[in-house]
Design an enzyme around this catalytic site. Structure first.
Site, short mmCIF file in Angstrom:
data_model
loop_
_atom_site.label_atom_id
_atom_site.label_comp_id
_atom_site.label_asym_id
_atom_site.label_seq_id
_atom_site.Cartn_x
_atom_site.Cartn_y
_atom_site.Cartn_z
CD GLU A 53 10.17 1.88 10.38
OE1 GLU A 53 9.86 2.83 9.63
OE2 GLU A 53 10.18 0.69 10.01
CE LYS A 97 3.21 3.22 3.14
NZ LYS A 97 3.28 3.25 4.59
CE1 TYR A 145 1.18 -0.30 4.36
CE2 TYR A 145 0.12 1.84 4.37
CZ TYR A 145 0.96 0.92 4.96
OH TYR A 145 1.57 1.21 6.15
CG LEU A 163 8.40 2.46 4.75
CD1 LEU A 163 8.20 1.31 3.77
CD2 LEU A 163 7.08 3.14 5.04
NE ARG A 223 -5.65 -19.54 4.02
CZ ARG A 223 -4.70 -20.33 4.51
NH1 ARG A 223 -4.62 -21.59 4.14
NH2 ARG A 223 -3.82 -19.86 5.39
#
Ligand code: PMP
Length: 292
Positions: free
Chosen positions: A181, A148, A33, A206, A100
């Site tokens: 972070e 991300k 995302y 990130l 799945r």
């Protein structure tokens, strides 16, 4: 007015927008995302956000749902349909819908893509003047934090611990005492000799888009910036501590767990960087802001 979402080729009222129960984003967090800010009608660092999305997809060997040009058409349309002047655009790309099974599905499986937007002004100046409290949480995430991914459960748990302590954020600390972070922002300190320090980009964090812009702005302003890991002990003893992120901008941290940072008031360098970041956003050029 209901929010309008883009879902796999259609624009729908958000309440009518649905995804398939066998979407791999839902079953395996097999998705990535991005979130970018629209500021007075202009996107902030749009190109770098799209490049990071493309990188996240490439690292996971995901097919791109569409070209960057087509994506930009969707983003602009979502901003327009939701009448966003200042707000955030959220986009998510999942590997797609398939029965799945852990291995990647058939190569023809189409990635799914959802885009939403909502009005949001980002962190307030009043809060920045006062300074934010953070808690510490153990960084229990996987080793590819540079991607991300929507696999955010460890971030969720850390942020929940912050919420329960009425804190703004949780900074994440590894077993050896390194601050990587924060749950949804990058962490920085300023040392006694006024060096600005933040963790280098690697698979441990990130690579924040705001982080990168703030490094440039700080260097342009003549500050010394060093990218190196720092420890929680160093943060506790720092002259200043702050966070950066798309909606955080630059946020001075004045308390870590129950201990004040320096004299407990917002750091002047962090506030100066916040002002510079705001000026940067105010000066964005509408003609080029959507370029990738
Ligand atoms: N780290 C993490 C874990 C994040 O979720 C975010 C927010 N996307 C950031 C850092 C800050 O990145 P950016 O400046 O690109 O918003």
């Amino acid at each position: 007015m209901s929010h309008i979402a883009y879902v796999n080729g259609r624009y729908l009222p958000q309440r009518d927008a649905t995804v398939h129960i066998e979407d791999r984003g839902y079953q395996f967090a097999d998705g990535v995302y991005e979130v970018f800010l629209v500021w007075n009608g202009i996107p902030v660092d749009y190109g770098p956000h799209i490049v990071r999305l493309q990188r996240s997809m490439a690292e996971l060997r995901m097919r791109e749902p569409m070209s960057a040009g087509a994506m930009t058409v969707v983003m602009k349309e979502i901003v327009r349909r939701n009448r966003i002047t200042t707000g955030i655009v959220y986009m998510q790309v999942n590997r797609g819908v398939a029965p799945r099974a852990h291995p990647f599905p058939n190569a023809n499986t189409k990635p799914s893509m959802v885009v939403t937007a909502k009005a949001f002004a980002g962190s307030s100046d009043a809060m920045a003047e006062q300074g934010a409290k953070v808690v510490t949480a153990r960084d229990i995430r996987w080793e590819r934090r540079d991607i991300k991914s929507v696999g955010l459960l460890a971030n969720v748990l850390a942020r929940q611990s912050a919420s329960e302590a009425k804190a703004y954020e949780a900074i994440l600390v590894t077993a050896d005492g390194t601050v990587t972070e924060a749950s949804a922002s990058n962490a920085w300190i300023i040392t006694a000799d006024k060096t600005i320090v933040t963790h280098p980009t690697s698979n441990a964090i990130l690579g924040g888009i705001t982080r990168s812009t703030v490094i440039d702005l700080a260097r342009e302003a003549g500050y010394k910036v060093t990218e190196r890991p720092f420890t929680l002990d160093e943060a506790r003893a720092a002259k200043e501590v702050f966070l950066t992120g798309t909606t955080t901008f630059v946020m001075p941290v004045t308390q870590i767990d129950d201990q004040p940072v320096a004299n407990g008031s917002s750091g002047l360098i962090a506030l100066d960087l916040r002002k510079r970041y705001r000026n940067y956003m105010d000066a964005l050029d509408a003609a080029t802001a959507w370029n990738v």
